[in-house]
Structure formats: C-alpha cells, structure tokens
Design a protein around this motif. Structure first.
Motif, PDB file in Angstrom:
ATOM      1  N   GLU A 104      10.076  13.442   1.670  1.00  0.00           N
ATOM      2  CA  GLU A 104      10.424  14.003   2.979  1.00  0.00           C
ATOM      3  C   GLU A 104       9.341  13.743   4.021  1.00  0.00           C
ATOM      4  N   GLU A 105       8.081  13.821   3.622  1.00  0.00           N
ATOM      5  CA  GLU A 105       6.962  13.679   4.561  1.00  0.00           C
ATOM      6  C   GLU A 105       6.886  12.307   5.220  1.00  0.00           C
TER       7      GLU A 105
ATOM      8  N   GLY B 140       9.840  10.547   5.822  1.00  0.00           N
ATOM      9  CA  GLY B 140      11.159  10.263   6.384  1.00  0.00           C
ATOM     10  C   GLY B 140      12.281  10.128   5.375  1.00  0.00           C
ATOM     11  N   GLY B 141      12.063  10.549   4.139  1.00  0.00           N
ATOM     12  CA  GLY B 141      13.144  10.515   3.143  1.00  0.00           C
ATOM     13  C   GLY B 141      13.102   9.263   2.282  1.00  0.00           C
ATOM     14  N   ASP B 142      14.267   8.623   2.106  1.00  0.00           N
ATOM     15  CA  ASP B 142      14.370   7.432   1.261  1.00  0.00           C
ATOM     16  C   ASP B 142      13.528   6.294   1.833  1.00  0.00           C
ATOM     17  N   TYR B 143      12.861   5.573   0.964  1.00  0.00           N
ATOM     18  CA  TYR B 143      12.012   4.462   1.405  1.00  0.00           C
ATOM     19  C   TYR B 143      11.925   3.379   0.342  1.00  0.00           C
ATOM     20  N   VAL B 144      11.495   2.210   0.783  1.00  0.00           N
ATOM     21  CA  VAL B 144      11.046   1.137  -0.093  1.00  0.00           C
ATOM     22  C   VAL B 144       9.630   0.814   0.368  1.00  0.00           C
ATOM     23  N   ALA B 145       8.700   0.798  -0.560  1.00  0.00           N
ATOM     24  CA  ALA B 145       7.303   0.475  -0.280  1.00  0.00           C
ATOM     25  C   ALA B 145       7.034  -0.932  -0.795  1.00  0.00           C
ATOM     26  N   VAL B 146       6.937  -1.880   0.115  1.00  0.00           N
ATOM     27  CA  VAL B 146       6.741  -3.289  -0.233  1.00  0.00           C
ATOM     28  C   VAL B 146       5.249  -3.568  -0.364  1.00  0.00           C
ATOM     29  N   ASN B 147       4.857  -4.211  -1.446  1.00  0.00           N
ATOM     30  CA  ASN B 147       3.469  -4.616  -1.629  1.00  0.00           C
ATOM     31  C   ASN B 147       3.171  -5.728  -0.626  1.00  0.00           C
ATOM     32  N   LEU B 148       2.356  -5.428   0.385  1.00  0.00           N
ATOM     33  CA  LEU B 148       2.061  -6.417   1.427  1.00  0.00           C
ATOM     34  C   LEU B 148       1.393  -7.666   0.869  1.00  0.00           C
ATOM     35  N   ASN B 149       0.718  -7.550  -0.267  1.00  0.00           N
ATOM     36  CA  ASN B 149       0.093  -8.714  -0.902  1.00  0.00           C
ATOM     37  C   ASN B 149       1.124  -9.703  -1.431  1.00  0.00           C
ATOM     38  N   CYS B 150       2.374  -9.279  -1.548  1.00  0.00           N
ATOM     39  CA  CYS B 150       3.438 -10.139  -2.060  1.00  0.00           C
ATOM     40  C   CYS B 150       4.186 -10.887  -0.965  1.00  0.00           C
TER      41      CYS B 150
ATOM     42  N   HIS C 101      -3.521  14.554  -5.294  1.00  0.00           N
ATOM     43  CA  HIS C 101      -3.547  16.016  -5.252  1.00  0.00           C
ATOM     44  C   HIS C 101      -2.232  16.585  -4.732  1.00  0.00           C
ATOM     45  N   ASP C 102      -1.163  15.748  -4.739  1.00  0.00           N
ATOM     46  CA  ASP C 102       0.164  16.153  -4.261  1.00  0.00           C
ATOM     47  C   ASP C 102       0.059  16.804  -2.885  1.00  0.00           C
ATOM     48  N   ASN C 103      -0.757  16.202  -2.037  1.00  0.00           N
ATOM     49  CA  ASN C 103      -1.083  16.739  -0.722  1.00  0.00           C
ATOM     50  C   ASN C 103      -0.340  15.964   0.379  1.00  0.00           C
ATOM     51  N   TRP C 104       0.918  15.663   0.141  1.00  0.00           N
ATOM     52  CA  TRP C 104       1.717  14.872   1.078  1.00  0.00           C
ATOM     53  C   TRP C 104       1.867  15.571   2.423  1.00  0.00           C
ATOM     54  N   HIS C 105       1.945  16.894   2.409  1.00  0.00           N
ATOM     55  CA  HIS C 105       2.139  17.640   3.661  1.00  0.00           C
ATOM     56  C   HIS C 105       0.982  17.450   4.636  1.00  0.00           C
ATOM     57  N   ALA C 106      -0.188  17.033   4.149  1.00  0.00           N
ATOM     58  CA  ALA C 106      -1.329  16.795   5.037  1.00  0.00           C
ATOM     59  C   ALA C 106      -1.122  15.542   5.884  1.00  0.00           C
TER      60      ALA C 106
END
Length: 159
Positions: A107-108, A110-120, A138-143
């Motif tokens: 959620e932090e 924007g919801g659904d995502y794809v994280a592309v490895n920029l090195n690729c 530390h599961d600190n996504w809200h920060a």
C-alpha cells in the motif's frame, strides 16, 4: 535526488511510473532466456531496500504497474522466491540465476507493482538515476523512502 527535493516529493516519485510519461524499455537476464519490456519513468528514481534478500542481491529497482510490464520470453525459465510477509515475489532466471524483477503489493508505494531490476535493462546505466531507500528489514514501510540508506541492523549501544 537533489538536496532541494522534499520528503513528500520523494514519496510521490517512489510510486510506480505512470504509463503516459514513461518510455518502454527492454531488458533481460544475462543468458538471454528471460526477456521483458516495462514502462519506467526516465528520471527514476531507483529504489533500494535493506531487507535480507535485497541486501544479498544488491538490486536497484525501477517501479511500474503490472499493466506496464510485459514478459516477452522465458516464462518457462523463471524461478520464483518469496518469504516472510509475502510483500514481493522475486523472479530469477533458472538458467543463469539473474534476478530480473519482482511482483507484489504494498500500500505504501501505491498497491500492486512490478519492481524491475535496473541492472537488467538494455543499454541503461543505473548509476544515472537518483536512488531512494526503504527500511524493509524492520517492516518500516510506513516511514516511506529517504535519500540515505536505512541501517541493516539496529544501532549497537554500549552499556
């Protein structure tokens, strides 16, 4: 990211790219078995996390929405890995072992995502984009993200 950029601007820019302004880029693994195309914002930022898997793989990711990502080849070569809270499922080439991308929901960002490895990405230098850092260990996504790395472990205090 320049020194004048505010935390709010960093948070907003860390969301997956909007298709209208993001060019489509191609990329793939080292051996060429896995190929993909993704719409990624030309001005970044790259995203790094201090969770245990991100620390070990040293991936810098570019975020996009699932609709803006297309796997072109190699679905049969992909191997997946997920752990813990199942925030992300990482995909690696089963032949050469390169981590190509991850998919997930957080959620932090924007919801659904794809994280592309920029090195690729083909013909792309990840050192040319600003980098933001997340505290996944530390599961600190809200920060939210920040312009400097989060610690890998809590600070040690002397007694």
């Amino acid at each position: 990211m320049d020194q004048e950029q505010t935390q709010e601007e960093v948070t907003i820019s860390s969301r997956p790219a909007a298709t209208a302004r993001a060019p489509r880029r191609t990329g793939g693994c080292h051996c060429g078995a896995v190929r993909f195309e993704a719409a990624l914002a030309p001005d970044g930022p790259g995203s790094r996390c201090n969770c245990t898997v991100c620390t070990k793989t040293a991936v810098t990711s570019g975020m996009t929405k699932p609709a803006d990502f297309t796997l072109l080849a190699g679905e049969d070569q992909l191997r997946a890995y997920e752990w813990g809270a199942k925030i992300s499922r990482r995909f690696f080439c089963g032949r050469c072992g390169v981590h190509c991308f991850g998919r997930g929901y957080l959620e932090e960002i924007g919801g659904d995502y794809v994280a592309v490895n920029l090195n690729c990405l083909d013909g792309f230098d990840p050192a040319t984009v600003p980098v933001i850092y997340w505290d996944g260990r530390h599961d600190n996504w809200h920060a939210g993200p920040r312009p400097t790395p989060w610690p890998v472990s809590p600070a040690v205090t002397s007694s």
